[in-house]
Design a protein around this motif. Sequence first.
Motif, PDB file in Angstrom:
ATOM      1  N   LYS A   1       1.020  -1.169  -0.076  1.00 56.02           N
ATOM      2  CA  LYS A   1      -0.085   0.116  -0.174  1.00 56.02           C
ATOM      3  C   LYS A   1       0.843   1.207  -0.110  1.00 56.02           C
ATOM      4  O   LYS A   1       1.645   1.344   0.732  1.00 56.02           O
ATOM      5  CB  LYS A   1      -0.856   0.205   1.218  1.00 56.02           C
TER       6      LYS A   1
ATOM      7  N   SER B   1      -7.149   2.395   0.720  1.00 53.32           N
ATOM      8  CA  SER B   1      -7.230   1.140   0.908  1.00 53.32           C
ATOM      9  C   SER B   1      -8.461   0.252   0.247  1.00 53.32           C
ATOM     10  O   SER B   1      -8.408  -1.120   0.257  1.00 53.32           O
ATOM     11  CB  SER B   1      -7.370   0.786   2.503  1.00 53.32           C
TER      12      SER B   1
ATOM     13  N   LEU C   1      -9.055  -3.709  -0.225  1.00 54.05           N
ATOM     14  CA  LEU C   1     -10.361  -4.265   0.368  1.00 54.05           C
ATOM     15  C   LEU C   1     -11.014  -5.174  -0.448  1.00 54.05           C
ATOM     16  O   LEU C   1     -11.701  -5.972  -0.564  1.00 54.05           O
ATOM     17  CB  LEU C   1     -11.209  -2.924   0.907  1.00 54.05           C
ATOM     18  N   GLN C   2     -10.979  -4.604  -1.849  1.00 50.70           N
ATOM     19  CA  GLN C   2     -11.682  -5.391  -2.902  1.00 50.70           C
ATOM     20  C   GLN C   2     -11.394  -6.954  -3.148  1.00 50.70           C
ATOM     21  O   GLN C   2     -11.855  -7.932  -3.471  1.00 50.70           O
ATOM     22  CB  GLN C   2     -11.457  -4.628  -4.435  1.00 50.70           C
TER      23      GLN C   2
ATOM     24  N   LEU D   1     -10.300  -8.535  -0.200  1.00 52.01           N
ATOM     25  CA  LEU D   1     -11.272  -9.324   0.852  1.00 52.01           C
ATOM     26  C   LEU D   1     -12.563  -9.337   0.631  1.00 52.01           C
ATOM     27  O   LEU D   1     -13.309 -10.224   1.036  1.00 52.01           O
ATOM     28  CB  LEU D   1     -10.746  -8.393   2.160  1.00 52.01           C
ATOM     29  N   ASN D   2     -13.041  -8.336  -0.517  1.00 47.77           N
ATOM     30  CA  ASN D   2     -14.462  -8.377  -0.798  1.00 47.77           C
ATOM     31  C   ASN D   2     -14.642  -9.445  -1.691  1.00 47.77           C
ATOM     32  O   ASN D   2     -15.998  -9.889  -2.124  1.00 47.77           O
ATOM     33  CB  ASN D   2     -14.906  -7.327  -1.428  1.00 47.77           C
TER      34      ASN D   2
ATOM     35  N   LEU E   1     -12.544 -16.471  -2.032  1.00 49.94           N
ATOM     36  CA  LEU E   1     -11.517 -15.980  -1.068  1.00 49.94           C
ATOM     37  C   LEU E   1     -11.047 -17.362  -0.589  1.00 49.94           C
ATOM     38  O   LEU E   1      -9.708 -17.755  -0.617  1.00 49.94           O
ATOM     39  CB  LEU E   1     -11.726 -15.324   0.235  1.00 49.94           C
TER      40      LEU E   1
ATOM     41  N   THR F   1      -7.298 -19.189  -1.806  1.00 50.78           N
ATOM     42  CA  THR F   1      -6.145 -19.433  -1.183  1.00 50.78           C
ATOM     43  C   THR F   1      -5.607 -20.746  -1.420  1.00 50.78           C
ATOM     44  O   THR F   1      -4.694 -21.019  -0.807  1.00 50.78           O
ATOM     45  CB  THR F   1      -6.510 -18.930   0.474  1.00 50.78           C
TER      46      THR F   1
ATOM     47  N   TYR G   1       2.685 -11.285   1.465  1.00 50.96           N
ATOM     48  CA  TYR G   1       2.780 -10.046   2.018  1.00 50.96           C
ATOM     49  C   TYR G   1       1.580  -9.275   1.792  1.00 50.96           C
ATOM     50  O   TYR G   1       1.164  -8.899   0.666  1.00 50.96           O
ATOM     51  CB  TYR G   1       3.806  -9.299   1.618  1.00 50.96           C
TER      52      TYR G   1
ATOM     53  N   LEU H   1      -0.486  -6.711   4.605  1.00 49.00           N
ATOM     54  CA  LEU H   1      -0.617  -6.393   5.986  1.00 49.00           C
ATOM     55  C   LEU H   1      -1.755  -6.282   6.329  1.00 49.00           C
ATOM     56  O   LEU H   1      -2.225  -6.533   7.458  1.00 49.00           O
ATOM     57  CB  LEU H   1       0.400  -5.233   6.036  1.00 49.00           C
ATOM     58  N   GLU H   2      -2.679  -5.888   5.467  1.00 49.74           N
ATOM     59  CA  GLU H   2      -4.088  -5.634   6.051  1.00 49.74           C
ATOM     60  C   GLU H   2      -4.846  -6.730   6.433  1.00 49.74           C
ATOM     61  O   GLU H   2      -5.476  -6.842   7.238  1.00 49.74           O
ATOM     62  CB  GLU H   2      -5.000  -4.990   4.809  1.00 49.74           C
ATOM     63  N   ALA H   3      -4.238  -8.002   5.929  1.00 49.63           N
ATOM     64  CA  ALA H   3      -4.826  -9.277   5.949  1.00 49.63           C
ATOM     65  C   ALA H   3      -4.146 -10.232   6.810  1.00 49.63           C
ATOM     66  O   ALA H   3      -4.601 -11.092   7.773  1.00 49.63           O
ATOM     67  CB  ALA H   3      -4.997  -9.997   4.717  1.00 49.63           C
ATOM     68  N   SER H   4      -2.659  -9.999   7.018  1.00 47.02           N
ATOM     69  CA  SER H   4      -2.023 -10.772   8.077  1.00 47.02           C
ATOM     70  C   SER H   4      -0.823 -10.163   8.739  1.00 47.02           C
ATOM     71  O   SER H   4      -0.198  -9.332   8.073  1.00 47.02           O
ATOM     72  CB  SER H   4      -1.628 -12.120   7.102  1.00 47.02           C
ATOM     73  N   ARG H   5      -0.591 -10.734   9.768  1.00 46.56           N
ATOM     74  CA  ARG H   5       0.735 -10.147  10.394  1.00 46.56           C
ATOM     75  C   ARG H   5       2.109 -10.961  10.025  1.00 46.56           C
ATOM     76  O   ARG H   5       3.009 -10.551   9.950  1.00 46.56           O
ATOM     77  CB  ARG H   5       0.552 -10.723  12.091  1.00 46.56           C
ATOM     78  N   ALA H   6       1.538 -12.140   9.427  1.00 47.21           N
ATOM     79  CA  ALA H   6       2.744 -12.911   9.063  1.00 47.21           C
ATOM     80  C   ALA H   6       3.178 -12.303   7.747  1.00 47.21           C
ATOM     81  O   ALA H   6       2.521 -12.215   6.724  1.00 47.21           O
ATOM     82  CB  ALA H   6       2.419 -14.399   8.906  1.00 47.21           C
TER      83      ALA H   6
ATOM     84  N   ALA I   1       0.159  -4.785  11.027  1.00 49.50           N
ATOM     85  CA  ALA I   1      -0.686  -5.412  10.320  1.00 49.50           C
ATOM     86  C   ALA I   1      -2.099  -5.628  10.730  1.00 49.50           C
ATOM     87  O   ALA I   1      -2.342  -5.070  11.927  1.00 49.50           O
ATOM     88  CB  ALA I   1      -0.166  -6.805  10.332  1.00 49.50           C
ATOM     89  N   ARG I   2      -2.891  -5.962   9.888  1.00 48.91           N
ATOM     90  CA  ARG I   2      -4.092  -5.899  10.088  1.00 48.91           C
ATOM     91  C   ARG I   2      -4.991  -4.774  10.641  1.00 48.91           C
ATOM     92  O   ARG I   2      -5.926  -4.668  11.440  1.00 48.91           O
ATOM     93  CB  ARG I   2      -4.672  -7.016  11.197  1.00 48.91           C
ATOM     94  N   VAL I   3      -4.346  -3.572   9.894  1.00 52.22           N
ATOM     95  CA  VAL I   3      -5.077  -2.240  10.260  1.00 52.22           C
ATOM     96  C   VAL I   3      -5.312  -1.793   8.706  1.00 52.22           C
ATOM     97  O   VAL I   3      -4.682  -2.144   7.919  1.00 52.22           O
ATOM     98  CB  VAL I   3      -4.431  -1.471  10.859  1.00 52.22           C
TER      99      VAL I   3
ATOM    100  N   GLU J   1      -1.126   2.508   7.015  1.00 52.76           N
ATOM    101  CA  GLU J   1       0.161   2.405   7.405  1.00 52.76           C
ATOM    102  C   GLU J   1       0.414   3.145   8.816  1.00 52.76           C
ATOM    103  O   GLU J   1       0.548   4.174   8.688  1.00 52.76           O
ATOM    104  CB  GLU J   1       1.083   2.918   6.209  1.00 52.76           C
TER     105      GLU J   1
ATOM    106  N   LEU K   1      -9.616  -9.103  10.805  1.00 56.90           N
ATOM    107  CA  LEU K   1      -8.402  -8.251  11.373  1.00 56.90           C
ATOM    108  C   LEU K   1      -8.405  -8.473  12.995  1.00 56.90           C
ATOM    109  O   LEU K   1      -7.107  -8.647  13.479  1.00 56.90           O
ATOM    110  CB  LEU K   1      -8.741  -6.891  11.245  1.00 56.90           C
TER     111      LEU K   1
ATOM    112  N   ASP L   1      -2.081 -15.740  13.021  1.00 55.81           N
ATOM    113  CA  ASP L   1      -1.376 -14.408  12.173  1.00 55.81           C
ATOM    114  C   ASP L   1      -2.555 -13.870  11.408  1.00 55.81           C
ATOM    115  O   ASP L   1      -2.536 -12.599  11.131  1.00 55.81           O
ATOM    116  CB  ASP L   1      -0.448 -14.790  11.547  1.00 55.81           C
ATOM    117  N   SER L   2      -3.446 -14.653  10.744  1.00 57.20           N
ATOM    118  CA  SER L   2      -4.363 -14.191  10.033  1.00 57.20           C
ATOM    119  C   SER L   2      -5.651 -15.165  10.226  1.00 57.20           C
ATOM    120  O   SER L   2      -5.668 -16.210  10.529  1.00 57.20           O
ATOM    121  CB  SER L   2      -4.055 -14.119   8.451  1.00 57.20           C
TER     122      SER L   2
ATOM    123  N   LYS M   1     -20.521 -10.372   5.559  1.00 62.06           N
ATOM    124  CA  LYS M   1     -19.742  -9.492   4.983  1.00 62.06           C
ATOM    125  C   LYS M   1     -20.198  -9.254   3.652  1.00 62.06           C
ATOM    126  O   LYS M   1     -20.273  -8.027   3.138  1.00 62.06           O
ATOM    127  CB  LYS M   1     -18.648  -9.791   5.292  1.00 62.06           C
TER     128      LYS M   1
ATOM    129  N   ASN N   1     -21.921  -6.122   1.778  1.00 57.67           N
ATOM    130  CA  ASN N   1     -21.587  -5.492   0.506  1.00 57.67           C
ATOM    131  C   ASN N   1     -22.743  -5.348  -0.449  1.00 57.67           C
ATOM    132  O   ASN N   1     -22.713  -4.593  -1.245  1.00 57.67           O
ATOM    133  CB  ASN N   1     -20.445  -6.217  -0.052  1.00 57.67           C
TER     134      ASN N   1
ATOM    135  N   SER O   1      -5.623   5.204   6.894  1.00 59.27           N
ATOM    136  CA  SER O   1      -5.987   6.151   5.639  1.00 59.27           C
ATOM    137  C   SER O   1      -6.902   7.246   5.752  1.00 59.27           C
ATOM    138  O   SER O   1      -6.583   8.332   5.604  1.00 59.27           O
ATOM    139  CB  SER O   1      -6.665   5.027   4.863  1.00 59.27           C
TER     140      SER O   1
END
Lengths: 275, 364, 261, 434
Positions: free
Chosen positions: C12, C17, C21-22, C24-25, C30, C34, C41, C43-48, D17-19, D22, D118, D127-128, D147, D151, D421
Motif C-alpha cells: 500500500k 485502502s 479491500l476489493q 477481501l471483498n 477467497l 487461497t 505479504y 499487511l491488511e490481512a495478515s501479521r505474518a 498489520a491488520r489495520v 500504514e 483483522l 497471524d491471519s 460481509k 456488500n 488511511s
Amino acid sequence: MEVVEGRLIPKPAVIEDVVDEAPNVRTFYLRMPEGYPEPKPGQFNELYVMGVGEVPISVSDVTQEGLVAHTVRVAGRVTEVLAEASVGDVIGVRGPYGRGWPIEQAVGKDVLIVAGGIGLAPLRPVIRHIERNRAKYGKLTILYGARAPRHLLYKYELEKYASIPNTELLLSVDKAEGPWEGHVGFVTDLIPKADIDPERTIAMICGPEIMMRFTIKRLYEVGLKDNQIYLSLERRMRCGVGLCGHCQMGPYFVCKHGPVFPHWFIKKYFWVEQI
Amino acid sequence: MVSGGIYSGKFGELRKLFNALRLRGYRVIAPKLEDSVIRLKEVTSFDEVPYGWEDIQAPGKYSVREGGKHFRHGPDAPKRILYPPRLELFRLRPDWSVEYPKERFPPTALFAIKPCDLASISVMDRVQGGIGDPYYLALRKKLIIIVENCVEPGATCFCSTMGTGPEARDGFDIAYTRLDDDLVVFRPGSDLGVELLSELNIEPATDEVLRKYYDALKNASLKAKAPFELERLPDELELGLNSPVFKEVAERCFGCAGCNMVCPTCFCFDVIDEPELDGGAVRVRVWDGCFSYTYAEVAGGNFRKDLWARYRHWVLHKFAYWVRQFGVFGCVGCGRCITWCPAGIDLRETIKSVVEWVRSRGGS
Amino acid sequence: MMRRKLKVAVFKFASCSGCQLQILNMEDELLTLTDAVEFTYFLEASRATAPGPYDVTFIEGSISTPEQEELVRRVREESRILVAMGACATAGGIQALRNWLRLDDVKRAVYPNPEWVKALEHSKPVAEVVKVDYELRGCPVSKERLLSFIKQVLVGRKPYLRREALCMDCRRKGNVCVMVAKGIPCLGPVVQEGCGAICPTFGRGCYGCFGPSIDARPEALASRLREIGMKDRDVARLFKGFTGWSEKFRKVIDELEGGAR
Amino acid sequence: MTGNGRESLEIRVSNLARVEGEGGVYLKVSGGRVEYVEVHIHEAPRFFEAILKGRHYLEVPDITARICGICPLAYVMSSSRAMEKILGIKPHEEVFKLRRIAYLGEWIESHVLHIALLHAPDFLGYDSALQMVEEHGDFIRDSLKLKAWGNRVLEVVGGRPVHPVVFRVGGTYRIIRRDELLPLLKRVEEMKRRARRVLEFVANLPMPEFRQDITYVSLRNDVRYPILEGDVVTSDGERFKEEDFEKRIEVEQAKYSNSLRYRLSGGRPYCVGPLARFNLNHDLLAPEVKDKLAELGIKAPLKNAFQSIIARAAEVYHAVVELDELITSYREPPQPYVEGEVREGEAAAITEAPRGMLYHRYRIDSEGFVRYANIVAPTCQNYVAMEEDIRRLAPNLLAMPREKAQWVVEQAIRNYDPCISCSVHFIRLHIINN
Ligand SMILES: Cc1cc2nc3c(=O)[nH]c(=O)nc-3n(C[C@H](O)[C@H](O)[C@H](O)COP(=O)(O)OP(=O)(O)OC[C@H]3O[C@@H](n4cnc5c(N)ncnc54)[C@H](O)[C@@H]3O)c2cc1C
Ligand code: SF4
Ligand code: SF4
Ligand code: SF4
C-alpha cells in the motif's frame, strides 16, 4: 427448457510430436478428434488452450499417419502458452476452415511460391501436394525469405525441396549472420533471379502484407497478371467461421472467403490504406 | 372473417390483440416508458405501451413529451432480445466435456415495433440466420411480430430512403396503423396473423379509410428521407474510400462504439475465454463493434489503428460491403446511431458529403 | 493447471485502502483462491509476512513521498509481475489533484507544522517510478477484473482485459445514454470499461475512475461538451478527477485551463 | 513495578498489520516507568483539504469518499449533510431511510471485516483469519457471508461496495426502486442467525483483563441507534450540538505522526466508535439484540477496550435487524433528490462512521464552490486513547514474554479498528482563504 449447442466448441486433440523449427517457432503434430475432415492446403484450424484462448493457425502438413501439423510462432498471449505445450498434452481444435490454395486451377501450370517468415507454413502443404502429384504440375519455384538463416523454417527438409524434380529453390535472408550462400536482401529480389514463365505460372504468396504488395509489383514486372496471383491474408479472428466480423477486408470475410484470395478478387481493397 | 386484406377497427381492438397474445402464453415485448425513455421491454399490461406519448429525436438528443400522437423506437432494438449483448456459450470441464447453460427461450411476441426494426430482423435473418447462429435461430423460431406502421417519422428517421418503412412490407404477423385517435387499420401478414385478427372486432376497410391510410403513409414516406439515394450508393461509396470526409468527421468522433451497440443490425462479437479455478474454462460472447480499437488489432499491428479508418469501415460496411455480403443494406434507416451518438454525428450528412466528393471528382 | 501456489504480495502506498479491500471483498472466492494463491505479504490481512521474491505484486496507491519512492523500487526488484492496482497507482489518484498546486501551499494549507511533512512534488503513478507490467484500473479496481486477472495468471497466460470505451459496456448493459437522454455530461466515451458502467446505471455521468480508454479522444469529448453549453472550467473539472493526472486527461485539462499549472 | 523481574521493555512495530493503512507503534518502558508511547502514522499525507478548495459542492461527497475505501459512505453522508445544511435542503424521508440502509450495509461490511479478518485472530493467536478456517470454519464462513451481504446491500443501493456512486447532496442520482431492494430480504433471516452466532463467538473469546479510564463520545438522538443524526454526548455527561464540536475539542500535531490528534476540552483523552456508541446508546438497540446480550451476560457499559469486538458484533446484529425493518417499510420517494438554493454559507455535520464520529465542516461561496473545509476523522480522535491504553497496559506487559507483549500492544491498537488511511488527511485545516 432448451439447451442450445453452439458452434465455436473446441474438441480435444493430442499433441503427438513437437519440432522446434526456429527461435520461437515450433510445429505441433496433432492427433485430431474423430470426424475431423482432412484439411486442404491453405486451410487453417482454430487451436485452443484451455482457459487461455484460441488462435487461427494454418495447417502446415498432414503426415502419412494422418497427424495434422501446425507451425506456431510466438506472437502474443495464446501462442506464448501454446508454444510451451509438449507431447501428450491436449489442446482444443476446430476446423478446418477457409478456402485454400488453388491447387486444382494450378494443374498443368507452373507454380511459383513466394513466402516470407512464418508464411511458409501454409504453403508447405502445397509443396507436399506437388511433390506427391509431381506429374500434374509444371515447374515449381520456391522463393523463401526469412530474417536470418536461423529463422528459416523446416531447415531439415528445405534443401530436399530443391531435389523435387523440376524445382527451383531460392532463399534469402535480411541479414546473413554467419556463413550463408543464399541471397541477402528482400525475398522480392529473388523474383527477377528465378526462371519464371509468365504465360503459365500461378503464384502463391504468403507473408507480411507489405512483402506481399512488393511481391505483386515485382510479379507484374515479370509479366504476371492479377488472375495468376494468389495470396493468403491475415486478419484478427475471434471465431474463424464468419460470425464475429473481425476479419473483414472490404466486403470479404478473410476466414471464410479466404484466407487465400486471387489478387484480382480483392485488388480494389487490398491496396487501400487501413481498409 | 379475415383473410389477407386491409381491415379497420377501433383503438380498443389493439388492447384485445395484446391480451390475446398474453393469453396464448407469449412473453410480450413492447415499447414502454421508463425513466423518460421509450424502451423495448417485457410488458404485462397494454396500458404500459406509451400511446399518447411522443419522442423527440435529433442528432445526439432524445426526449419525450406527453400528448404527442406517435411514439417511435427508442434505443433498444430487437437485436437485444434475439442476439443478447452478453451470452455465455458454454463451459468446458477440465476433461474437455462441454456444459451448456440451460437458457430458456420463451415464445416471444414483439408488439408495436416499428417497420425499421422489423426490417432489421429480416437483415438479421440473412446474417445470423444465414450463418446458422443457433442461439439466434432458437429465439427467432418462436417469434411473433406485430408491427406499428409510422404515420409520423422522427427527425432522425430515414427508412423511406432505405426502403424499410414507414410501412412494413412483409415479414410480420400483423401490421397496424393508427390513423387517428380511434381508427386503426390492420393487415395480416401470416396465417397466425389472420388467426389473431379473426378474434377482433374489425371489418374490411372502406374506401374512405383506405384513402386516408394511403395518404397517411405516403405523407410519412416523404418525411423519412435521407439526403442521398440508394441507387449506385455502394459503388459511389467505394469510389469515395479515399475521401477526406471520413477524416473530417472522425475528428469529432469519440470512437466509443455507441453506434455499433445501438444499431439494430451490427452483429460483431468478441469471444472471451476465461479460465476457471477448477481447471476448466468458460466461453462468453459479447457484442463488439468495429469502432473499438482492438477490433482489427493483431499480434504485431493494427489494420485500422486510426479512428477515421474505423469510421470509414463502419459506413462502408453498412452501405456497401453489406450489400455484397448479404444482398441487402446493413442499414435500415432507423437513425439510432444518429440520435444516440453522444457526439451528435449525423450519418446521413457523412454519406451525402462523401457522395458529393465523389461526384465533384467526376466519379460515378 | 496450477502447479505451485502463486506468491502474491500487496503493498500500500498513498491510497484509501479501497482496492486492497476489493481483494477481501471476494468473499465467495477467497477460500478457494487461497488454495492456489498464497498472500505472502498482505499487511491488511495478515501479521505474518514473508520476504520476496513474489510472483505477483499488487501495488495500491500513488507514490507521493521520498520513502515511498525508495520502497517501490525495492518492491519492483522483488516482484516477477508488478501490477499497478487502482486509480492511485495507475494515474496518481485523487491526491494527484495537488499536482496542479504548489506543494508548499498545499502543505501549509493542511498542517500547522508543514516542515515536518515530507512529500514529493507530485503524487505519481507507479509507472513514473518503476516499470509496471500490468494496470488494473478503477477507483476502486473491479473485483471481477481482479479475480479474472489472478485466474489468468494462474493458467499461465498474460492477462488480458478489454480496455475499450465504457460506452460499449454501458450500452450492452442496456443503459440509456445519459448524455443523449438527459444532457448529463459523461466521461464514458473516453473512459476504459471495467466497472460495469455503474454511474450511468445509477443515473449519473461517469466521473472517470477507470481513466482513459485504449484509444481515448478526450479532446473530442471536451469540444462536444463545450458545444452543448458547458463552460471550459466545468469541462476541466470533469476531467480533473480520480484519473485527471493521466497523460491524456492532463493534456485536455491544461488546454482548457490555459496551460496554467 | 511488577514482580516478574523485568523493569524495561522496548517495542517497535514499524508496520502494523491488520489495520487499514500504514502505521507503527513505539513503546519504551525503563526502570518500570513508561518513557514514551507513540502511535506513529506514516501513511503518506494526501492533502484532501487543499484539493477540495475550488471544487463544486456536488463533487465533495465523491472526493471525500476517497479518503477511506472502507467507510466511503460515511464521508459521503457527513459531507452531504453539511452541504444540505448550507443549501437549506431537507431530503425526503425515504431518502433518509435509503441512506440509513446503505450506511448499515457499510457498518456490517466494515465491522465484520474487522471482527473476523483483522481482530479475532488476535484473541486466538493466529497471524491471519485465513489460518482460522480449519478450526473455526463456521465463524469464518458466517462472517464472510455477513460481509458479503453487507456488500450486497451497498451494491444494490449504490452500485458497488467500495465508493458507491448513487448518493448525492439532496438525495440520490436516481430513484432506487423498491423491487431492487426487496430481494435482499430473502437472506435476512439467515443473516440474523449468522449475526447471532458471530456475536456468540466473540462474546466467548478469551479477553485480557483491562479497564479503561476514558471518556466515551458519540452521537445520540434518543429515537434510533445513532448513525446519521443526533447531538454529541459524552460519558462525562455533556451534550452539545454537532455545530459546536470544534469548540469542545483540542487539536495537537505530534512530530512523529502524519495525523493530527484530538482531546476533549481540558485535555481529556476520549474514544469514539462502537464501544462509545454502545455504551451511550445501548438502550436503543433492537430488542432481540438486547435479549441476546442479556443471554450472553453482557452488560453495558463495556469498559474494557478489548471488548470493542463485542460492541461491534452487537452492532452488526442490530444492523441486520434494522435493515429488515427499513427495507420492508421503504417506499420510492417522488423525486430522487431535492435541489437546494446555491448560496454562500458554512455548516458542520457529524455522522457515525463504523469507527466513530466523522465530522465535516464546509464553507462554500455563492456559486457553490468550496472555500474552506475541515474534517475530523474517527481514528484521529482515538490516537490519544490508544496511547493511553498502552500506557495503562504497561505493567502487565512487563510480566509477559516479549513476543506476547508486542502482540498485546498491537492488539490494543487493533481494538480501535484504526483506519489510518482516514486519519492522515484531516487536520485542522485552514484552506488558503482566497
Ligand atoms: C488464417 C490465418 C492463419 C494463420 N496461420 C498461422 C500459422 O500458421 N502460424 C502462426 O504462427 N500464426 C498464424 N497466424 C497468426 C496467428 O493467428 C496469430 O499470431 C495469433 O492469433 C496471435 O495470437 P496471440 O493470442 O498469441 O496474440 P495476441 O496479440 O495476444 O492476440 C489475441 C487474440 O487476437 C487475435 N489475433 C491476434 N493476432 C492475430 C492474427 N495475426 N491473426 C488472427 N487473429 C489474431 C486472436 O484471436 C488472438 O487470440 C494465422 C492467422 C490467420 C488469420
Ligand atoms: S446504421 Fe444507424 S440508421 Fe442504419 S440501421 Fe444502424 S443505427 Fe439505424
Ligand atoms: S451514458 Fe455515458 S457511458 Fe453510457 S453510453 Fe452514454 S456516454 Fe457512454
Ligand atoms: S462509470 Fe465511470 S466513474 Fe462510475 S464507476 Fe464506472 S468508471 Fe467509475
